[in-house]
Structure formats: C-alpha cells, structure tokens
Write a protein that holds these residues in place. Structure first.
Motif, PDB file in Angstrom:
ATOM      1  N   ALA A   1       5.493  15.568 -11.189  1.00  0.00           N
ATOM      2  CA  ALA A   1       6.220  16.791 -10.845  1.00  0.00           C
ATOM      3  C   ALA A   1       6.653  16.808  -9.390  1.00  0.00           C
ATOM      4  O   ALA A   1       7.622  17.478  -9.022  1.00  0.00           O
ATOM      5  CB  ALA A   1       5.351  18.009 -11.143  1.00  0.00           C
ATOM      6  N   ASP A   2       5.922  16.087  -8.536  1.00  0.00           N
ATOM      7  CA  ASP A   2       6.225  16.070  -7.107  1.00  0.00           C
ATOM      8  C   ASP A   2       6.769  14.714  -6.645  1.00  0.00           C
ATOM      9  O   ASP A   2       6.888  14.480  -5.437  1.00  0.00           O
ATOM     10  CB  ASP A   2       4.963  16.398  -6.298  1.00  0.00           C
ATOM     11  CG  ASP A   2       4.382  17.747  -6.662  1.00  0.00           C
ATOM     12  OD1 ASP A   2       5.176  18.667  -6.897  1.00  0.00           O
ATOM     13  OD2 ASP A   2       3.140  17.866  -6.712  1.00  0.00           O
ATOM     14  N   SER A   3       7.075  13.831  -7.588  1.00  0.00           N
ATOM     15  CA  SER A   3       7.427  12.465  -7.225  1.00  0.00           C
ATOM     16  C   SER A   3       8.725  12.419  -6.419  1.00  0.00           C
ATOM     17  O   SER A   3       9.566  13.317  -6.502  1.00  0.00           O
ATOM     18  CB  SER A   3       7.568  11.595  -8.474  1.00  0.00           C
ATOM     19  OG  SER A   3       8.654  12.054  -9.264  1.00  0.00           O
ATOM     20  N   VAL A   4       8.875  11.357  -5.674  1.00  0.00           N
ATOM     21  CA  VAL A   4      10.046  11.171  -4.823  1.00  0.00           C
ATOM     22  C   VAL A   4      10.485   9.713  -4.912  1.00  0.00           C
ATOM     23  O   VAL A   4       9.657   8.820  -5.083  1.00  0.00           O
ATOM     24  CB  VAL A   4       9.726  11.563  -3.357  1.00  0.00           C
ATOM     25  CG1 VAL A   4       8.629  10.677  -2.794  1.00  0.00           C
ATOM     26  CG2 VAL A   4      10.966  11.480  -2.485  1.00  0.00           C
ATOM     27  N   THR A   5      11.785   9.505  -4.818  1.00  0.00           N
ATOM     28  CA  THR A   5      12.316   8.138  -4.783  1.00  0.00           C
ATOM     29  C   THR A   5      12.915   7.888  -3.406  1.00  0.00           C
ATOM     30  O   THR A   5      13.977   8.441  -3.080  1.00  0.00           O
ATOM     31  CB  THR A   5      13.390   7.931  -5.859  1.00  0.00           C
ATOM     32  OG1 THR A   5      12.855   8.208  -7.145  1.00  0.00           O
ATOM     33  CG2 THR A   5      13.908   6.486  -5.822  1.00  0.00           C
ATOM     34  N   PRO A   6      12.248   7.106  -2.561  1.00  0.00           N
ATOM     35  CA  PRO A   6      12.837   6.777  -1.265  1.00  0.00           C
ATOM     36  C   PRO A   6      14.019   5.828  -1.432  1.00  0.00           C
ATOM     37  O   PRO A   6      14.028   4.960  -2.324  1.00  0.00           O
ATOM     38  CB  PRO A   6      11.688   6.101  -0.505  1.00  0.00           C
ATOM     39  CG  PRO A   6      10.449   6.444  -1.282  1.00  0.00           C
ATOM     40  CD  PRO A   6      10.886   6.580  -2.699  1.00  0.00           C
ATOM     41  N   VAL A   7      15.023   6.011  -0.591  1.00  0.00           N
ATOM     42  CA  VAL A   7      16.156   5.090  -0.513  1.00  0.00           C
ATOM     43  C   VAL A   7      16.246   4.617   0.934  1.00  0.00           C
ATOM     44  O   VAL A   7      16.523   5.419   1.834  1.00  0.00           O
ATOM     45  CB  VAL A   7      17.475   5.761  -0.935  1.00  0.00           C
ATOM     46  CG1 VAL A   7      18.636   4.775  -0.790  1.00  0.00           C
ATOM     47  CG2 VAL A   7      17.386   6.269  -2.365  1.00  0.00           C
ATOM     48  N   VAL A   8      15.955   3.355   1.158  1.00  0.00           N
ATOM     49  CA  VAL A   8      15.972   2.781   2.502  1.00  0.00           C
ATOM     50  C   VAL A   8      17.297   2.055   2.695  1.00  0.00           C
ATOM     51  O   VAL A   8      17.598   1.094   1.982  1.00  0.00           O
ATOM     52  CB  VAL A   8      14.788   1.816   2.714  1.00  0.00           C
ATOM     53  CG1 VAL A   8      14.841   1.212   4.115  1.00  0.00           C
ATOM     54  CG2 VAL A   8      13.466   2.550   2.493  1.00  0.00           C
ATOM     55  N   LEU A   9      18.112   2.536   3.644  1.00  0.00           N
ATOM     56  CA  LEU A   9      19.414   1.939   3.927  1.00  0.00           C
ATOM     57  C   LEU A   9      19.288   1.051   5.151  1.00  0.00           C
ATOM     58  O   LEU A   9      19.003   1.532   6.258  1.00  0.00           O
ATOM     59  CB  LEU A   9      20.472   3.021   4.155  1.00  0.00           C
ATOM     60  CG  LEU A   9      20.721   3.965   2.972  1.00  0.00           C
ATOM     61  CD1 LEU A   9      20.002   5.294   3.188  1.00  0.00           C
ATOM     62  CD2 LEU A   9      22.211   4.188   2.756  1.00  0.00           C
TER      63      LEU A   9
ATOM     64  N   PRO B   1       8.730  -2.018  -5.234  1.00  0.00           N
ATOM     65  CA  PRO B   1       9.699  -2.000  -6.347  1.00  0.00           C
ATOM     66  C   PRO B   1      10.126  -0.591  -6.766  1.00  0.00           C
ATOM     67  O   PRO B   1      11.100  -0.444  -7.508  1.00  0.00           O
ATOM     68  CB  PRO B   1       8.950  -2.710  -7.474  1.00  0.00           C
ATOM     69  CG  PRO B   1       7.502  -2.459  -7.167  1.00  0.00           C
ATOM     70  CD  PRO B   1       7.396  -2.474  -5.673  1.00  0.00           C
ATOM     71  N   ASN B   2       9.375   0.436  -6.322  1.00  0.00           N
ATOM     72  CA  ASN B   2       9.727   1.813  -6.659  1.00  0.00           C
ATOM     73  C   ASN B   2      10.595   2.472  -5.589  1.00  0.00           C
ATOM     74  O   ASN B   2      10.759   3.693  -5.567  1.00  0.00           O
ATOM     75  CB  ASN B   2       8.473   2.652  -6.900  1.00  0.00           C
ATOM     76  CG  ASN B   2       7.449   2.505  -5.775  1.00  0.00           C
ATOM     77  OD1 ASN B   2       7.616   1.649  -4.884  1.00  0.00           O
ATOM     78  ND2 ASN B   2       6.396   3.302  -5.810  1.00  0.00           N
ATOM     79  N   VAL B   3      11.167   1.652  -4.702  1.00  0.00           N
ATOM     80  CA  VAL B   3      12.062   2.117  -3.650  1.00  0.00           C
ATOM     81  C   VAL B   3      13.398   1.401  -3.798  1.00  0.00           C
ATOM     82  O   VAL B   3      13.431   0.188  -4.023  1.00  0.00           O
ATOM     83  CB  VAL B   3      11.460   1.852  -2.253  1.00  0.00           C
ATOM     84  CG1 VAL B   3      12.454   2.219  -1.149  1.00  0.00           C
ATOM     85  CG2 VAL B   3      10.159   2.626  -2.075  1.00  0.00           C
TER      86      VAL B   3
ATOM     87  N   LEU C   1       0.826  -1.196   0.000  1.00  0.00           N
ATOM     88  CA  LEU C   1       0.000   0.000   0.000  1.00  0.00           C
ATOM     89  C   LEU C   1       0.865   1.252   0.000  1.00  0.00           C
ATOM     90  O   LEU C   1       0.531   2.249  -0.658  1.00  0.00           O
ATOM     91  CB  LEU C   1      -0.916  -0.007   1.230  1.00  0.00           C
ATOM     92  CG  LEU C   1      -1.801  -1.243   1.421  1.00  0.00           C
ATOM     93  CD1 LEU C   1      -2.625  -1.111   2.689  1.00  0.00           C
ATOM     94  CD2 LEU C   1      -2.690  -1.464   0.192  1.00  0.00           C
ATOM     95  N   LEU C   2       1.980   1.198   0.738  1.00  0.00           N
ATOM     96  CA  LEU C   2       2.884   2.339   0.769  1.00  0.00           C
ATOM     97  C   LEU C   2       3.476   2.598  -0.619  1.00  0.00           C
ATOM     98  O   LEU C   2       3.595   3.743  -1.066  1.00  0.00           O
ATOM     99  CB  LEU C   2       3.986   2.086   1.793  1.00  0.00           C
ATOM    100  CG  LEU C   2       4.796   3.286   2.298  1.00  0.00           C
ATOM    101  CD1 LEU C   2       3.892   4.396   2.796  1.00  0.00           C
ATOM    102  CD2 LEU C   2       5.745   2.835   3.388  1.00  0.00           C
ATOM    103  N   ALA C   3       3.861   1.508  -1.313  1.00  0.00           N
ATOM    104  CA  ALA C   3       4.380   1.655  -2.670  1.00  0.00           C
ATOM    105  C   ALA C   3       3.304   2.216  -3.599  1.00  0.00           C
ATOM    106  O   ALA C   3       3.595   3.055  -4.476  1.00  0.00           O
ATOM    107  CB  ALA C   3       4.876   0.303  -3.182  1.00  0.00           C
TER     108      ALA C   3
END
Length: 884
Positions: free
Chosen positions: A257-265, A292-294, A246-248
């Motif tokens: 225009a406002d999209s973001v790519t999270p990077v989880v370390l 898959p978009n993270v 659901l989060l994805a």
C-alpha cells in the motif's frame, strides 16, 4: 508539438530589443516519453510479480532504459523534463499522464558530467537522500552506510558533509536521512546493548562484529541474509556498490500500500562510459544490477555496451544473457533508443517560436524552410543558426538573406570532436570521404592496422546504420559536410596533403573490395565501388586505376542502374569524363537516344579519357546512332571499336552483324554469328536472326540457352534481355507458353533499367494477343509511341509488325493495309524492309516490286511457308477455343 517553458538567456543577452522574446524551446519527445511509460510499467509489473525475488542476483536484468544521441540533440533537457514530469510537474502538454496503477514514483536525476564532479559515493548518497522522502528508515542500507561513513570520513558528521557539498544539497530535503539513520542506529544499539550515542568509531565496528557473531540478530534487524557479509567487508566504494543490494532489499520490504518505484536518471553517461578503465561505470553498473526494482534511465551520447561480451573483466555483468533488452534489435521495454532528430514539422515549430516579436516569428518562413532542410533534424544546428540569425539581424536591423547561412558552423564540429579520441577524429575525417562504409573500409582509409577506433566511432549516434547494406554505416549528412568543410581551426586538422593521402587510401580500399568480388563481382559491390570511386577520383584528382575494370564490368551487364556523373559540364578530368560516359549510357534507358548521343559526343570531344576507355563512348554512341536509324555512322563506330581489338570488340562485331540483319542480309549475318563466341553473345544473336526466318522453335531454344548462360555468369541484365526476346519469339507460335515467358520476363526485369527489354515484352504481349483482342491498333500505337520517345527504332518497327500479324490472323485486309503503310514509315532504304516483306509472306501475297528484298537463309519460299503456317496455326488455335 512544442512547449515554451523557459526564457533563452543566451539569446536574451545578445540583444537590447525589449520587444524580442527569446524562448528556450523544447521539442516534445513524445516517443521517448512513451518509452519511459512503457519501461516504468514493465519494472512495476516485475516488482509486483509473485515470483519476484529481490535477492536473486543471477537472472537477467530488465531495468535500464537508455536514450542516446549526438551532442546537441537535447538529451539533457529531455532527462530534466522526464524527471520533472515524474515528480508531478505538469510537463509538456502532449505527454500522456502516468497510469495511476504505477503507484508512487520517486525520481532522482544525477548529472554524471566531469563538471559536476560526481563520484560513486556521491551517486549513492544522492539516491539515498532522494529515497529519504519515503519517510521510513531503510535499515539494512543505513547500517552499511553508517559503517562506510565512519571508516571513510572519521569524525565528520554526515550532515556537515552534505551542507558543504553543493552537488548533494539539492537531494537533502529537511534532514530526513539523518533522522532515519539515527533510528536505525538506535535499533542496532538495543540489539547489542550499547548506548546509541556511543555507537561510533570502534564501538560501531564492535557492534557490527557482534551482529556478525549473532547472525540471527542481524536478520532480525533487516531480514536480509547478505547484510552481515556486507557489514563485515572492508568499507570501501567497492563495498558501497554492493550495498545497493541492501537498498533494493529495504525498498522491497515496504508494504504494498505504501510501495514506491524509484526512477534514477543518470545523465551525461558518456563521461562515465568512455573513461579508459571503466572504474566508475563498473560501480554504477553494479548498483543497477543489484537494484532490479528500480528503473534506471541513462542518457548520453553513446549506446550502452553492457551487452558486449568483450567487456568481460571490465564490468561485472556483460553480454546479451545478462542484459537481453540492451542488444540491438530488442523490442521489449525498457531498452536502448537513439534520441531521434527533429522532424521537419518540429524543426519548423522550433524556429518559428524560438525568437518572437509581438507574437510573430522573427525568422521568416523562407529561411526557416532552408534551415530545417539543412539541419537534417539536428537541433544543435538549428540552435547555432538561430544565434547567427539574431546576430545578423541585430547588426543590420533587417532579416538576413538566405545565402547568409551557406557557411558551415565550426562550433558544430567542435562539439562533436571534443568527445572523440585522436584516432577517432582521424577515422571520422576518413569516413567523411565515403557515402557509406564498413569497418574495413574505415580502418584502411584512416591508415589504421586495427579496428578499435572504428568500432568506437560506429557506436556514436551520428553514425547511421543500414542493416543488410554492402557497407552498413554512413555519417549524418550534416556532420559529414561539417567535417569536410568546417575543419579549419582544430589543432589536429588535416592539410590538403593529408586529405589527398586519405582519399588515395580510401580509393585503394574500394579497389580491393572490387577485386575481392572477382571478375564478376556482386552487383551491389560493383555499383558502390564505382559510385564512390568515381567521386574520390574526381574530387581528389586520382588516377583511374581499377575504375577501368569496374566500368567495363558495369556495361557488360544490362541492368543500367543510375551512375551519378557529378558536374554536368566539366569534362576536363578523366574521372569526370568516365562518370559522364557511364551516366549517359545508363540514362539512355530513360531518355531519347539523341540526348545520350549528344552527351557521348561531348565526352569524346573533350579528349580526357585514357586510350583504354575511349572505346566505351565510341561503342555506345554507335549503338545510339543505330537505334536512331543512322546506320552508316553507326557502322563506322562499330568498325572502329572492332578493329581496335579492345574489350568491347566482340560487342562491336555483334553490332556490325546486327546492322547486317536490319538490312535483311541473313545468310551473311548467321555466318558471322557463328564466329562470335560467348563474349559476343552468340546464342542470343542467333536467336535474333532465326525468329525473322519464322523458325520460332529454334529461335526460342537459342534465347533460352543464352539466358541460362547469362544466369550462370551472374549477368542478370543480359539474362533478362534474353528472356524478353524469348517471350517475344514464343508469342508468334504458342500463346499459352508465351504468357508464361512474359510473366517470367516481367519478374526478371523487376527493378532493372533496361528499356529495350521492357519494350520487347510489351511487343510480346501484342503478339500473344494477336487474333484475340479488338484493341490491338490502340495498344500498338501506344507501344510504338513509347518506343519512339526513347529513340528505339527497332521497337517501334516491331510494334507495327505485331499489328500486321494480328491483321493477318483475323483476315482484316484494311487493317493489314494500314499496318503495312505504318510499318513502311520505319523503312529507310533496305533497313527494316524485311519486316514489310514478311507481312506479305503471312498472307501468301507478292510484295511490291519496289520493296528491297531480303536474302533469306534457306530461300524465300521456305521462309514464306513458315510465316504462312504461323498465321494459320494461330487461326486454328482461335477456332479451337471458340468450338470448346
């Protein structure tokens, strides 16, 4: 390459010296940062692709970058620096800036160590709290989270929980999550007609049920088709892991225009992946798969094993079909990377900048150079060495000497051991006995009847892999040394008897590997068994056992790869004496025969070789004496070996025959050759006799037959030697064929250590060019000098003989006279006198009366006629070419 961003508190509190500036040095991992940039680009491109479907849960995933390496290599620091750089901090100066086309990047770094105490709930909350910075509700996930929270934490407001948990405090920035969840719950209240303030406990459950019954309304709230199912499921951590989907989904709904790519370390992943039941790992993997978009950046001591089909049932998605980029050898990012050891240059910079006084490195250049070499690139060693240097410096007021660092660091071993099970520790100790090992060798040496502990150990980053090697694994040399010399304080340390028992098991396992190769084992297996077996027998005073068979297998060929002899002077044990013998025998191909002879005499004088192995140094000493021109002494040694009837008796019989041939007693030599048989290398010996008679065709046929037999027996060194002789003989008669045979000999000798054969090919070139070149005198001189440097008297004589053949072909009496005089220097009594006599046969002249005469097989005149014919044939060949 090194930045100095933070003070080193560990060093700071070990000294009162205010002029000293201790710095926590970070080696700029440029390659790893570039992997991050490539991985981020790949995930962004995938997310923006027209056919990307965030609800697709079947296709392979390409969103995991794994950075793994041995403890102390700097993975956690690297993870921190990556997170800082992704958040917009300057970062190391040599790291390339992010591409603006990536758009907004939002990092969230989570420490998964046992000390941090993070469970899966904390991981999901940390991710959601970080995403609150986006500034918009994530409706689908927030509904599932509200449902989960009411069930798992009834009556406890989420904001109170966050305030009381330090692990999550760092992710909660301004209470954005509370506001966003309130917005989502308010929207839900409007849909179901229940006041927002009343949406708690059973009311919330009823609202969710109402949504479930009116699925259209649920989809209107978020548009995610799986939302109603997740809301209806029992709100456990298992369900929370599925809620990552659901989060994805929510992230995918944000306008471009406002999209973001999270990077989880995810740092310290070994504390997750090594847990017996993999429960937490399974939940985290589920989160990764469903987002898959993270981009997920995993750092830990061990490579991820999600590509291992054997974990099916323990994890939800396993195997190369699910995670194609995580398999060994993958080339597309994101993938798995071993965090490399520091280069010598980085190690030097690390030490020079770690402790600074008045802008000058406290650690001197000489010590820095020694420490960098000993570290093998392992930062943990350098860190421990810095602390030792500082302690010694503060204690004495002076820089410590280099020898103060000879001791190993038990702390290095403790850091490694703490991550291993008891079985893995035993395997690590056992494999430290090997230069290289396989799974079978490791299990046998450790005394295990199953491979699981070995397989786990081979996944450790301090185990290096050499694909294609006979035994593909080997320990980082520093780790190996530490295990063998610094394991003195661990509770389960091995006693001397434990080490000896393991050494015997390792030795026996190598013997089994040798035996599995049959009587003619693979050359690489043979060499590996010999080298490692000799080391084990020497270091642990083991009986030689199978090493005797291996030693004879080694000398029956003529490749002569180096065998390290260990101690250069200590010959008081059978293993050291045998190693010294084999080393000297091999080295004679690259040094003067007199040096080899001296070493073999030392071995025999020590008297420590078993009776069954004494013929080895005796025989090869006799060979050296022959090459040095000491025929009488050589003959005595050959007869001793032949009369002993041992494994080298056939070779000794051939050696006696060889001495007979040198004296020109050819009828006796050919008669003796008939009785040699295959073990005595009859065909080659016959060829060696026949070419001297001018019977070039039969000689070439004998050498070719000998070569083919050797190839069939996989005796590649012997085959190459026969080919060298074939090229030499052919060069007297057929120049075109000789050039082909020379090329083939070069190919067969490539990578070998057979000096005599190489020099025979050099002489073959001289003979093939006889009558054609104007530089034969210089080339023959060079070849003779080279052979002389190796103590190969026969090759010296053959080079001089080639010059005489050239002079006879071109009809140059002065050059022939010079060549004969030069060749005469090789004559000692009757030895090599037959070669001088042949130079007279070539021109139809009579040899001097005082020259010892050879006994030719079918008489002097027939032999003279053949040699005269060879010279005339070469002249006709040259004339024919000139007339073309």
């Amino acid at each position: 390459m090194i930045s100095l961003p933070r003070p080193d508190l560990n060093a700071l509190f070990r000294t009162n010296n205010r002029a000293l500036t201790p710095v926590d040095v970070f080696a700029n991992r440029i390659e790893e940062w570039e992997a991050v940039r490539r991985s981020l680009a790949a995930v962004v491109a995938q997310r923006r692709a027209a056919d990307f479907d965030v609800e697709d849960v079947q296709h392979p995933r390409h969103n995991v970058l794994a950075l793994y390496g041995v403890g102390g290599i700097g993975k956690s620091t690297l993870s921190q620096r990556i997170a800082e750089r992704l958040s917009g901090a300057p970062g190391p100066e040599h790291w390339t800036a992010l591409d603006e086309r990536f758009g907004r990047v939002l990092p969230v770094r989570i420490d998964l160590s046992h000390q941090a105490g993070a469970g899966f709930e904390s991981v999901m909350l940390a991710v959601r709290l970080a995403l609150a910075e986006i500034g918009r509700p994530l409706a689908a996930f927030d509904l599932a989270l509200a449902r989960y929270w009411e069930h798992r934490h009834p009556g406890e407001p989420l904001e109170d929980y966050l305030r009381s948990h330090t692990f999550l405090n760092r992710y909660d920035r301004g209470g954005n999550l509370r506001e966003q969840m309130a917005s989502t719950v308010g929207e839900l209240a409007q849909l179901v007609g229940i006041p927002g303030a009343a949406l708690a406990g059973r009311a919330l459950h009823a609202a969710v049920r109402s949504l479930r019954e009116r699925g259209r309304n649920a989809r209107a709230l978020s548009g995610c088709r799986r939302l109603p199912d997740i809301l209806e499921a029992e709100p456990t951590e298992e369900t929370l892991a599925y809620a990552a989907h659901l989060l994805a989904w929510d992230l995918a709904q944000i306008p471009a225009a406002d999209s973001v790519t999270p990077v989880v370390l995810l740092d310290t992943f070994e504390d997750v992946g090594d847990r017996v039941h993999r429960d937490l790992e399974r939940l985290i993997q589920r989160m990764v798969w469903l987002m898959p978009n993270v981009l997920f950046i995993v750092t830990g001591r061990n490579r991820l094993r999600w590509d291992d089909q054997g974990l099916e049932g323990q994890l939800d998605w396993v195997g190369p079909e699910c995670w194609p980029n995580l398999v060994p050898g993958a080339t597309a990012d994101p993938r798995q990377y071993r965090v490399g050891y520091l280069s010598p240059q980085d190690g030097e910079d690390y030490l020079s900048r770690r402790l600074v006084v008045d802008e000058r490195a406290l650690i001197g250049e000489e010590i820095r150079r020694v420490l960098v070499r000993r570290s093998g690139g392992l930062p943990l060693y350098l860190d421990l060495a810095v602390m030792r240097f500082l302690d010694l410096h503060e204690r004495t007021g002076n820089a410590p000497a280099v020898d103060e660092f000879d001791a190993e660091f038990p702390a290095l071993l403790a850091r490694i051991f703490r991550d291993l099970s008891d079985e893995e520790r035993d395997v690590l100790r056992a494999v430290s006995l090997f230069d290289s090992f396989s799974v079978d060798l490791a299990a046998a040496a450790a005394g295990l009847d199953r491979d699981s502990a070995v397989l786990r150990l081979t996944d450790r980053p301090f185990v290096e892999t050499a694909p294609g090697a006979v035994w593909p694994y080997h320990l980082h040399e520093l780790v190996r040394t530490a295990v063998r010399s610094a394991d003195t304080s661990s509770e389960d340390r091995w006693s001397e008897r434990d080490w000896r028992r393991a050494a015997q098991r390792a030795f026996d396992a190598l013997g089994a590997e040798f035996e599995r190769g049959g009587r003619e084992p693979s050359r690489r297996v043979l060499l590996g068994c010999l080298r490692q077996g000799l080391s084990l027998a020497r270091d642990h005073d083991l009986d030689l056992g199978w090493l005797a068979d291996a030693a004879y297998a080694y000398v029956q060929d003529f490749v002569w790869e180096p065998i390290e002899s260990g101690s250069s002077t200590n010959l008081d044990a059978p293993a050291t004496a045998l190693a010294a013998s084999l080393s000297a025998i091999a080295q004679r191909q690259r040094q003067h025969r007199s040096l080899t002879a001296e070493r073999l005499r030392e071995v025999l004088a020590a008297g420590t070789l078993p009776a069954g192995l004494r013929e080895l140094p005796i025989y090869f000493l006799a060979e050296c004496e022959r090459d040095l021109g000491n025929l009488t002494v050589s003959l005595e040694g050959m007869r001793a070996v032949a009369d002993g009837g041992g494994r080298l008796a056939p070779d000794a019989a051939r050696g006696i025959l060889h001495l007979t041939r040198r004296l020109g007693h050819f009828p006796e030599a050919i008669a003796a050759a008939e009785g040699l048989g295959a073990e005595g290398k009859k065909e080659r010996t016959v060829g060696e006799i026949l070419w001297t008679q001018g019977s070039i065709g039969p000689a070439c046929a004998s050498f070719a037959q000998a070569r083919d037999l050797a190839v069939d027996r996989r005796q590649h060194g012997e085959a190459a030697l026969c080919q060298a002789y074939l090229a030499f003989s052919a060069a007297f008669a057929d120049r075109a064929r000789a050039i082909e045979q020379i090329d083939r000999a070069d190919h067969m000798l490539r990578g070998s250590q057979a000096r005599f054969a190489e020099l025979q090919v050099t002489n073959a070139r001289l003979l093939a060019d006889a009558g054609h070149g104007s530089d034969l005198l210089d080339r023959a001189t060079e070849a003779a000098t080279l052979a002389s440097h190796n103590g190969l008297s026969s090759c010296v004589a053959y080079a001089k003989f080639a010059l005489c053949f050239h002079a006879a072909v071109i009809g140059a009496p002065d050059l022939l006279r010079t060549g004969r005089e030069w060749l005469g220097e090789s004559v000692r009594g009757a030895e090599f006198a037959y070669l001088v006599e042949l130079t007279y046969f070539m021109t139809g002249e009579q040899a001097p009366a005082d020259l010892p005469r050879a006994r030719w097989i079918d008489g002097t005149e027939a032999t003279r006629a053949r040699w005269t014919g060879l010279v005339l044939d070469r002249r006709r060949e040259i004339s024919g070419r000139r007339g073309e």
